[in-house]
Design a protein around this motif. Structure first.
Motif, PDB file in Angstrom:
ATOM      1  N   UNK A 102      28.980  15.853  59.910  1.00 33.39           N
ATOM      2  CA  UNK A 102      28.938  15.262  58.578  1.00 33.39           C
ATOM      3  C   UNK A 102      27.530  14.788  58.236  1.00 33.39           C
ATOM      4  N   UNK A 103      27.233  14.819  56.965  1.00 31.14           N
ATOM      5  CA  UNK A 103      25.943  14.310  56.500  1.00 31.14           C
ATOM      6  C   UNK A 103      25.884  12.805  56.707  1.00 31.14           C
ATOM      7  N   UNK A 104      24.716  12.307  57.092  1.00 32.84           N
ATOM      8  CA  UNK A 104      24.548  10.879  57.361  1.00 32.84           C
ATOM      9  C   UNK A 104      24.259  10.080  56.108  1.00 32.84           C
ATOM     10  N   UNK A 105      23.767  10.759  55.080  1.00 37.87           N
ATOM     11  CA  UNK A 105      23.355  10.083  53.850  1.00 37.87           C
ATOM     12  C   UNK A 105      23.202  11.156  52.770  1.00 37.87           C
ATOM     13  N   UNK A 106      22.828  10.753  51.572  1.00 36.56           N
ATOM     14  CA  UNK A 106      22.533  11.758  50.548  1.00 36.56           C
ATOM     15  C   UNK A 106      21.269  12.514  50.941  1.00 36.56           C
ATOM     16  N   UNK A 107      21.175  13.744  50.458  1.00 32.20           N
ATOM     17  CA  UNK A 107      20.129  14.664  50.914  1.00 32.20           C
ATOM     18  C   UNK A 107      19.117  14.916  49.796  1.00 32.20           C
ATOM     19  N   UNK A 108      17.831  14.837  50.144  1.00 30.10           N
ATOM     20  CA  UNK A 108      16.772  15.082  49.151  1.00 30.10           C
ATOM     21  C   UNK A 108      16.084  16.431  49.367  1.00 30.10           C
ATOM     22  N   UNK A 109      16.203  17.012  50.564  1.00 32.55           N
ATOM     23  CA  UNK A 109      15.544  18.283  50.849  1.00 32.55           C
ATOM     24  C   UNK A 109      16.381  19.106  51.819  1.00 32.55           C
ATOM     25  N   UNK A 110      16.413  20.415  51.559  1.00 29.05           N
ATOM     26  CA  UNK A 110      17.075  21.357  52.472  1.00 29.05           C
ATOM     27  C   UNK A 110      16.105  22.513  52.733  1.00 29.05           C
ATOM     28  N   UNK A 111      16.060  22.948  53.984  1.00 25.65           N
ATOM     29  CA  UNK A 111      15.241  24.095  54.331  1.00 25.65           C
ATOM     30  C   UNK A 111      15.975  25.015  55.290  1.00 25.65           C
ATOM     31  N   UNK A 112      15.685  26.302  55.210  1.00 26.75           N
ATOM     32  CA  UNK A 112      16.255  27.285  56.132  1.00 26.75           C
ATOM     33  C   UNK A 112      15.106  28.101  56.704  1.00 26.75           C
ATOM     34  N   UNK A 113      15.072  28.254  58.022  1.00 26.70           N
ATOM     35  CA  UNK A 113      13.992  29.000  58.663  1.00 26.70           C
ATOM     36  C   UNK A 113      14.549  29.926  59.738  1.00 26.70           C
ATOM     37  N   UNK A 114      13.810  31.001  59.988  1.00 25.52           N
ATOM     38  CA  UNK A 114      14.156  31.954  61.043  1.00 25.52           C
ATOM     39  C   UNK A 114      12.990  32.023  62.015  1.00 25.52           C
ATOM     40  N   UNK A 115      13.262  31.866  63.284  1.00 21.32           N
ATOM     41  CA  UNK A 115      12.224  31.933  64.318  1.00 21.32           C
ATOM     42  C   UNK A 115      12.694  32.818  65.461  1.00 21.32           C
ATOM     43  N   UNK A 116      11.927  32.793  66.580  1.00 23.16           N
ATOM     44  CA  UNK A 116      12.218  33.702  67.692  1.00 23.16           C
ATOM     45  C   UNK A 116      12.190  35.133  67.156  1.00 23.16           C
ATOM     46  N   UNK A 117      11.060  35.461  66.512  1.00 21.63           N
ATOM     47  CA  UNK A 117      10.943  36.693  65.736  1.00 21.63           C
ATOM     48  C   UNK A 117      10.659  37.915  66.586  1.00 21.63           C
TER      49      UNK A 117
END
Length: 356
Positions: free
Chosen positions: A324-339
Protein backbone atom coordinates in the motif's frame (compact mmCIF):
# COMPACT_ATOMS: atom_id res chain seq x y z
CA UNK A 1 43.11 21.81 -24.77
CA UNK A 2 40.55 22.45 -27.49
CA UNK A 3 38.88 19.56 -29.21
CA UNK A 4 36.74 19.70 -32.35
CA UNK A 5 33.34 18.21 -31.58
CA UNK A 6 30.37 17.92 -33.95
CA UNK A 7 26.84 17.09 -32.84
CA UNK A 8 24.73 15.84 -35.73
CA UNK A 9 20.98 15.75 -35.19
CA UNK A 10 18.52 14.56 -37.85
CA UNK A 11 15.56 16.88 -38.46
CA UNK A 12 12.29 15.41 -37.12
CA UNK A 13 13.78 12.02 -37.96
CA UNK A 14 10.87 9.56 -37.59
CA UNK A 15 8.37 11.97 -39.13
CA UNK A 16 10.79 12.84 -41.96
CA UNK A 17 11.29 9.15 -42.81
CA UNK A 18 7.52 8.70 -43.01
CA UNK A 19 7.17 11.73 -45.26
CA UNK A 20 10.05 10.46 -47.41
CA UNK A 21 8.53 7.01 -47.86
CA UNK A 22 4.94 8.23 -48.26
CA UNK A 23 4.77 11.35 -50.46
CA UNK A 24 1.11 11.90 -49.56
CA UNK A 25 2.25 12.83 -46.02
CA UNK A 26 4.65 15.55 -47.15
CA UNK A 27 3.70 19.01 -45.98
CA UNK A 28 1.18 17.53 -43.53
CA UNK A 29 1.01 17.84 -39.75
CA UNK A 30 2.21 14.38 -38.76
CA UNK A 31 2.75 12.56 -35.48
CA UNK A 32 4.58 9.26 -35.16
CA UNK A 33 3.21 7.15 -32.32
CA UNK A 34 0.26 7.73 -30.03
CA UNK A 35 -3.31 8.31 -31.16
CA UNK A 36 -6.11 10.74 -30.49
CA UNK A 37 -7.41 8.38 -27.78
CA UNK A 38 -4.24 7.36 -25.91
CA UNK A 39 -0.46 7.01 -25.95
CA UNK A 40 2.38 9.48 -26.35
CA UNK A 41 3.99 11.04 -29.39
CA UNK A 42 7.41 9.70 -30.44
CA UNK A 43 8.07 12.43 -33.01
CA UNK A 44 6.29 15.27 -34.78
CA UNK A 45 6.82 16.84 -38.19
CA UNK A 46 7.73 20.51 -38.38
CA UNK A 47 4.26 21.19 -39.76
CA UNK A 48 2.82 19.74 -36.53
CA UNK A 49 5.31 21.54 -34.30
CA UNK A 50 3.89 24.87 -35.45
CA UNK A 51 0.77 23.91 -33.48
CA UNK A 52 2.72 22.99 -30.34
CA UNK A 53 2.84 19.24 -30.99
CA UNK A 54 6.06 17.68 -29.69
CA UNK A 55 7.56 14.35 -28.66
CA UNK A 56 6.47 12.87 -25.30
CA UNK A 57 3.16 14.78 -25.53
CA UNK A 58 -0.01 12.74 -25.10
CA UNK A 59 -1.88 11.98 -28.29
CA UNK A 60 -5.02 13.50 -26.77
CA UNK A 61 -3.28 16.83 -26.12
CA UNK A 62 -1.60 16.76 -29.54
CA UNK A 63 -4.96 16.31 -31.30
CA UNK A 64 -6.42 19.12 -29.23
CA UNK A 65 -3.59 21.44 -30.29
CA UNK A 66 -3.78 20.34 -33.93
CA UNK A 67 -7.21 18.95 -34.93
CA UNK A 68 -6.00 17.97 -38.42
CA UNK A 69 -3.03 16.00 -37.04
CA UNK A 70 -2.30 12.68 -38.78
CA UNK A 71 -1.12 9.78 -36.57
CA UNK A 72 1.08 7.01 -38.01
CA UNK A 73 2.49 3.93 -36.31
CA UNK A 74 6.27 3.85 -35.73
CA UNK A 75 8.32 1.60 -38.04
CA UNK A 76 11.47 1.11 -36.00
CA UNK A 77 13.09 -1.40 -38.33
CA UNK A 78 12.92 1.20 -41.11
CA UNK A 79 14.34 3.90 -38.84
CA UNK A 80 17.21 1.59 -37.85
CA UNK A 81 17.92 0.88 -41.52
CA UNK A 82 18.21 4.60 -42.29
CA UNK A 83 20.23 5.17 -39.11
CA UNK A 84 22.83 2.62 -40.25
CA UNK A 85 23.32 4.57 -43.48
CA UNK A 86 23.74 7.79 -41.52
CA UNK A 87 26.30 6.27 -39.16
CA UNK A 88 28.27 4.86 -42.06
CA UNK A 89 28.78 8.47 -43.17
CA UNK A 90 30.12 9.40 -39.73
CA UNK A 91 32.70 6.61 -39.81
CA UNK A 92 34.10 7.91 -43.08
CA UNK A 93 35.49 10.81 -41.04
CA UNK A 94 36.23 9.43 -37.57
CA UNK A 95 35.92 6.35 -35.39
CA UNK A 96 35.18 8.55 -32.38
CA UNK A 97 31.40 8.47 -32.78
CA UNK A 98 29.08 8.45 -29.76
CA UNK A 99 25.49 7.68 -30.82
CA UNK A 100 22.86 9.12 -28.50
CA UNK A 101 19.94 7.56 -30.38
CA UNK A 102 19.10 6.50 -33.92
CA UNK A 103 18.93 10.11 -35.03
CA UNK A 104 21.83 11.90 -33.31
CA UNK A 105 25.47 11.46 -32.37
CA UNK A 106 28.61 13.25 -31.22
CA UNK A 107 31.73 13.07 -33.38
CA UNK A 108 35.27 14.00 -32.34
CA UNK A 109 37.06 15.16 -35.50
CA UNK A 110 40.08 16.71 -33.79
CA UNK A 111 42.01 14.15 -35.78
CA UNK A 112 40.05 12.78 -38.71
CA UNK A 113 40.40 10.30 -41.56
CA UNK A 114 40.43 12.90 -44.34
CA UNK A 115 42.99 15.18 -42.69
CA UNK A 116 40.69 18.21 -42.85
CA UNK A 117 41.60 20.97 -40.36
CA UNK A 118 38.08 22.46 -40.33
CA UNK A 119 35.34 20.82 -38.26
CA UNK A 120 32.88 23.26 -39.84
CA UNK A 121 33.66 21.97 -43.35
CA UNK A 122 33.47 18.36 -42.17
CA UNK A 123 30.02 18.97 -40.64
CA UNK A 124 28.82 20.48 -43.92
CA UNK A 125 30.16 17.52 -45.91
CA UNK A 126 28.49 15.06 -43.55
CA UNK A 127 25.14 16.81 -43.88
CA UNK A 128 25.39 16.83 -47.68
CA UNK A 129 26.28 13.12 -47.82
CA UNK A 130 23.37 12.24 -45.53
CA UNK A 131 21.03 14.16 -47.81
CA UNK A 132 22.42 12.45 -50.93
CA UNK A 133 22.22 8.93 -49.48
CA UNK A 134 18.96 9.12 -47.54
CA UNK A 135 17.01 12.09 -48.87
CA UNK A 136 16.82 13.44 -45.32
CA UNK A 137 18.19 16.67 -43.83
CA UNK A 138 20.36 16.97 -40.74
CA UNK A 139 21.49 19.86 -38.56
CA UNK A 140 24.86 20.17 -36.85
CA UNK A 141 26.56 22.04 -34.06
CA UNK A 142 30.33 22.46 -33.91
CA UNK A 143 32.45 23.60 -30.97
CA UNK A 144 35.14 22.70 -28.44
CA UNK A 145 33.07 20.30 -26.31
CA UNK A 146 29.91 18.19 -26.39
CA UNK A 147 27.87 20.61 -24.29
CA UNK A 148 28.41 23.50 -26.68
CA UNK A 149 28.05 21.37 -29.83
CA UNK A 150 24.68 20.08 -28.58
CA UNK A 151 23.40 23.63 -27.98
CA UNK A 152 24.73 24.81 -31.36
CA UNK A 153 22.96 22.05 -33.32
CA UNK A 154 19.57 23.47 -32.29
CA UNK A 155 20.41 26.99 -33.42
CA UNK A 156 19.74 26.78 -37.16
CA UNK A 157 17.31 23.87 -37.34
CA UNK A 158 16.12 22.48 -39.64
CA UNK A 159 18.80 21.77 -42.24
CA UNK A 160 21.43 24.15 -40.87
CA UNK A 161 24.52 24.30 -38.73
CA UNK A 162 26.29 26.62 -36.33
CA UNK A 163 29.89 26.83 -35.20
CA UNK A 164 30.86 28.32 -31.86
CA UNK A 165 34.53 29.22 -32.27
CA UNK A 166 36.88 28.91 -29.26
CA UNK A 167 37.18 32.69 -28.88
CA UNK A 168 33.38 33.08 -29.04
CA UNK A 169 32.51 30.60 -26.29
CA UNK A 170 32.40 32.90 -23.26
CA UNK A 171 30.43 35.68 -24.94
CA UNK A 172 28.03 33.14 -26.46
CA UNK A 173 27.34 31.53 -23.08
CA UNK A 174 26.91 34.87 -21.32
CA UNK A 175 24.23 35.93 -23.81
CA UNK A 176 22.45 32.55 -23.85
CA UNK A 177 19.08 32.21 -22.14
CA UNK A 178 19.17 29.76 -19.26
CA UNK A 179 16.35 27.67 -20.72
CA UNK A 180 18.53 27.00 -23.78
CA UNK A 181 21.38 25.47 -21.73
CA UNK A 182 21.56 21.76 -22.55
CA UNK A 183 20.69 19.82 -19.39
CA UNK A 184 18.67 22.59 -17.73
CA UNK A 185 15.02 21.57 -17.91
CA UNK A 186 11.90 23.59 -17.30
CA UNK A 187 11.75 23.01 -13.55
CA UNK A 188 15.41 23.93 -13.02
CA UNK A 189 15.00 26.96 -15.26
CA UNK A 190 11.97 28.10 -13.24
CA UNK A 191 13.97 27.74 -10.03
CA UNK A 192 16.78 29.80 -11.55
CA UNK A 193 14.33 32.51 -12.59
CA UNK A 194 13.23 32.82 -8.96
CA UNK A 195 16.88 33.28 -8.03
CA UNK A 196 17.31 36.05 -10.59
CA UNK A 197 19.17 33.88 -13.09
CA UNK A 198 17.89 34.43 -16.63
CA UNK A 199 21.03 34.30 -18.79
CA UNK A 200 24.47 32.79 -18.71
CA UNK A 201 25.80 36.15 -17.53
CA UNK A 202 23.48 35.99 -14.50
CA UNK A 203 24.56 32.42 -13.78
CA UNK A 204 28.21 33.41 -13.98
CA UNK A 205 27.80 35.89 -11.11
CA UNK A 206 26.85 33.10 -8.70
CA UNK A 207 29.53 31.41 -6.63
CA UNK A 208 29.98 27.66 -6.66
CA UNK A 209 28.88 27.66 -3.01
CA UNK A 210 25.63 29.46 -3.89
CA UNK A 211 24.89 27.05 -6.72
CA UNK A 212 25.68 24.00 -4.59
CA UNK A 213 23.36 25.31 -1.86
CA UNK A 214 20.44 25.65 -4.29
CA UNK A 215 21.13 22.86 -6.79
CA UNK A 216 23.14 20.29 -4.86
CA UNK A 217 25.66 18.25 -6.85
CA UNK A 218 24.57 19.97 -10.07
CA UNK A 219 25.86 23.28 -8.72
CA UNK A 220 29.45 22.52 -9.73
CA UNK A 221 28.27 21.49 -13.19
CA UNK A 222 26.41 24.78 -13.72
CA UNK A 223 29.42 26.71 -12.44
CA UNK A 224 31.67 24.96 -14.99
CA UNK A 225 29.51 24.91 -18.10
CA UNK A 226 28.80 28.65 -18.07
CA UNK A 227 32.57 29.09 -18.24
CA UNK A 228 32.85 26.72 -21.18
CA UNK A 229 34.32 23.94 -19.06
CA UNK A 230 33.05 20.48 -20.05
CA UNK A 231 35.66 17.74 -20.32
CA UNK A 232 33.45 14.77 -21.14
CA UNK A 233 35.08 12.96 -24.09
CA UNK A 234 33.26 11.44 -27.03
CA UNK A 235 32.73 7.83 -25.97
CA UNK A 236 32.34 5.50 -28.97
CA UNK A 237 31.29 2.59 -26.80
CA UNK A 238 29.33 4.46 -24.18
CA UNK A 239 27.51 1.95 -21.98
CA UNK A 240 23.99 2.93 -21.01
CA UNK A 241 23.15 1.48 -17.61
CA UNK A 242 19.45 2.29 -17.47
CA UNK A 243 16.63 4.01 -19.34
CA UNK A 244 13.77 5.65 -17.48
CA UNK A 245 11.11 8.31 -17.45
CA UNK A 246 9.24 10.04 -14.64
CA UNK A 247 6.58 12.68 -14.00
CA UNK A 248 5.87 15.09 -11.15
CA UNK A 249 2.12 15.66 -10.77
CA UNK A 250 0.45 19.05 -10.51
CA UNK A 251 -1.63 17.61 -7.66
CA UNK A 252 -0.62 14.81 -5.31
CA UNK A 253 -2.35 11.49 -5.99
CA UNK A 254 -3.55 9.09 -3.31
CA UNK A 255 -5.30 6.42 -5.39
CA UNK A 256 -3.54 3.57 -7.13
CA UNK A 257 -6.16 3.72 -9.90
CA UNK A 258 -5.18 7.27 -10.87
CA UNK A 259 -1.49 6.44 -10.57
CA UNK A 260 -1.97 3.39 -12.78
CA UNK A 261 -3.18 5.57 -15.66
CA UNK A 262 -0.07 7.74 -15.27
CA UNK A 263 2.12 4.63 -15.33
CA UNK A 264 0.57 3.61 -18.66
CA UNK A 265 1.72 6.89 -20.20
CA UNK A 266 5.19 6.56 -18.67
CA UNK A 267 5.62 3.00 -19.92
CA UNK A 268 4.49 4.02 -23.41
CA UNK A 269 7.19 6.70 -23.48
CA UNK A 270 9.78 4.32 -22.03
CA UNK A 271 8.96 1.64 -24.60
CA UNK A 272 9.41 4.13 -27.45
CA UNK A 273 12.79 5.21 -26.07
CA UNK A 274 13.93 1.60 -25.74
CA UNK A 275 13.02 0.87 -29.35
CA UNK A 276 14.65 4.10 -30.49
CA UNK A 277 17.93 3.02 -28.86
CA UNK A 278 17.53 -0.69 -29.66
CA UNK A 279 17.64 -1.62 -25.97
CA UNK A 280 16.00 -4.17 -23.71
CA UNK A 281 16.50 -5.02 -20.04
CA UNK A 282 15.72 -7.44 -17.26
CA UNK A 283 15.09 -5.20 -14.23
CA UNK A 284 12.01 -2.97 -13.89
CA UNK A 285 12.08 -0.29 -11.20
CA UNK A 286 9.13 1.77 -10.03
CA UNK A 287 10.09 5.02 -8.32
CA UNK A 288 7.60 6.66 -5.95
CA UNK A 289 8.14 10.03 -4.29
CA UNK A 290 5.59 10.91 -1.63
CA UNK A 291 4.21 14.33 -0.71
CA UNK A 292 6.69 14.53 2.18
CA UNK A 293 9.51 13.97 -0.39
CA UNK A 294 10.35 10.54 0.98
CA UNK A 295 11.36 8.37 -1.96
CA UNK A 296 10.73 4.66 -2.40
CA UNK A 297 11.83 2.27 -5.15
CA UNK A 298 10.38 -1.14 -5.93
CA UNK A 299 12.15 -3.45 -8.38
CA UNK A 300 11.73 -6.84 -9.98
CA UNK A 301 14.04 -8.81 -12.27
CA UNK A 302 12.92 -11.26 -14.92
CA UNK A 303 15.13 -13.97 -16.53
CA UNK A 304 14.82 -12.53 -20.06
CA UNK A 305 15.30 -9.18 -21.79
CA UNK A 306 12.14 -7.15 -22.29
CA UNK A 307 11.25 -3.94 -24.14
CA UNK A 308 7.62 -4.65 -25.00
CA UNK A 309 5.05 -2.15 -23.72
CA UNK A 310 2.58 -4.73 -22.40
CA UNK A 311 5.19 -6.74 -20.47
CA UNK A 312 6.78 -3.67 -18.87
CA UNK A 313 3.34 -2.29 -17.98
CA UNK A 314 2.28 -5.54 -16.28
CA UNK A 315 5.49 -5.62 -14.27
CA UNK A 316 5.21 -1.96 -13.28
CA UNK A 317 1.61 -2.41 -12.17
CA UNK A 318 2.54 -5.43 -10.08
CA UNK A 319 5.17 -3.29 -8.35
CA UNK A 320 2.59 -0.57 -7.69
CA UNK A 321 0.30 -3.04 -5.90
CA UNK A 322 3.17 -4.78 -4.12
CA UNK A 323 2.32 -2.82 -0.98
CA UNK A 324 0.00 0.00 0.00
CA UNK A 325 1.02 3.58 -0.58
CA UNK A 326 2.36 5.28 2.55
CA UNK A 327 1.10 8.74 1.64
CA UNK A 328 -0.12 10.77 -1.33
CA UNK A 329 2.24 10.64 -4.29
CA UNK A 330 3.86 13.62 -6.04
CA UNK A 331 6.12 11.77 -8.51
CA UNK A 332 6.16 8.42 -10.31
CA UNK A 333 8.97 7.01 -12.42
CA UNK A 334 9.53 3.79 -14.36
CA UNK A 335 13.00 2.61 -15.38
CA UNK A 336 14.56 -0.42 -17.06
CA UNK A 337 18.08 -1.55 -16.16
CA UNK A 338 20.28 -4.65 -16.43
CA UNK A 339 20.35 -3.86 -20.14
CA UNK A 340 21.50 -5.84 -23.16
CA UNK A 341 24.59 -3.67 -23.61
CA UNK A 342 28.16 -4.93 -23.97
CA UNK A 343 29.90 -4.24 -20.67
CA UNK A 344 33.30 -5.15 -22.06
CA UNK A 345 33.61 -2.19 -24.39
CA UNK A 346 35.91 0.56 -23.22
CA UNK A 347 35.49 4.27 -23.99
CA UNK A 348 38.18 5.97 -26.08
CA UNK A 349 39.20 9.57 -25.49
CA UNK A 350 41.32 11.90 -27.58
CA UNK A 351 42.29 15.37 -26.41
CA UNK A 352 44.49 17.39 -28.71
CA UNK A 353 44.82 21.01 -29.77
CA UNK A 354 44.66 22.36 -33.31
CA UNK A 355 43.49 25.48 -35.08
CA UNK A 356 39.71 25.41 -35.24
Amino acid sequence: MNRKIIHVDMDAFYASVEQLDFPELRGKALAVGGSEERGVIAAASYEARKFGVRSAMSGVMAKKNCPHLIFVKPRFERYKEVSRIIRSVFYEYTDLVEPLALDEAFLDVTENKIGCPSATLIAHEIRMKILERTGLTASAGISINKFLAKIASDYNKPNGQKTIEPDEVIEFLEELEIKKFFGIGKKTADKMYHLGIFTGRDLKTKSVEFLAEHFGKSGQLYYDIVRGISNSPVRPNRTIKSVGTERTFDENLSSEIYIESRIESLVEELSLRLKKQNLAGKTITLKIKYSDFVQQTRSTTVPYFVSDYDIILDLAKSLLYQEKLKDSVRLIGVALSNLNTDEKKKPIAVQLSFDF
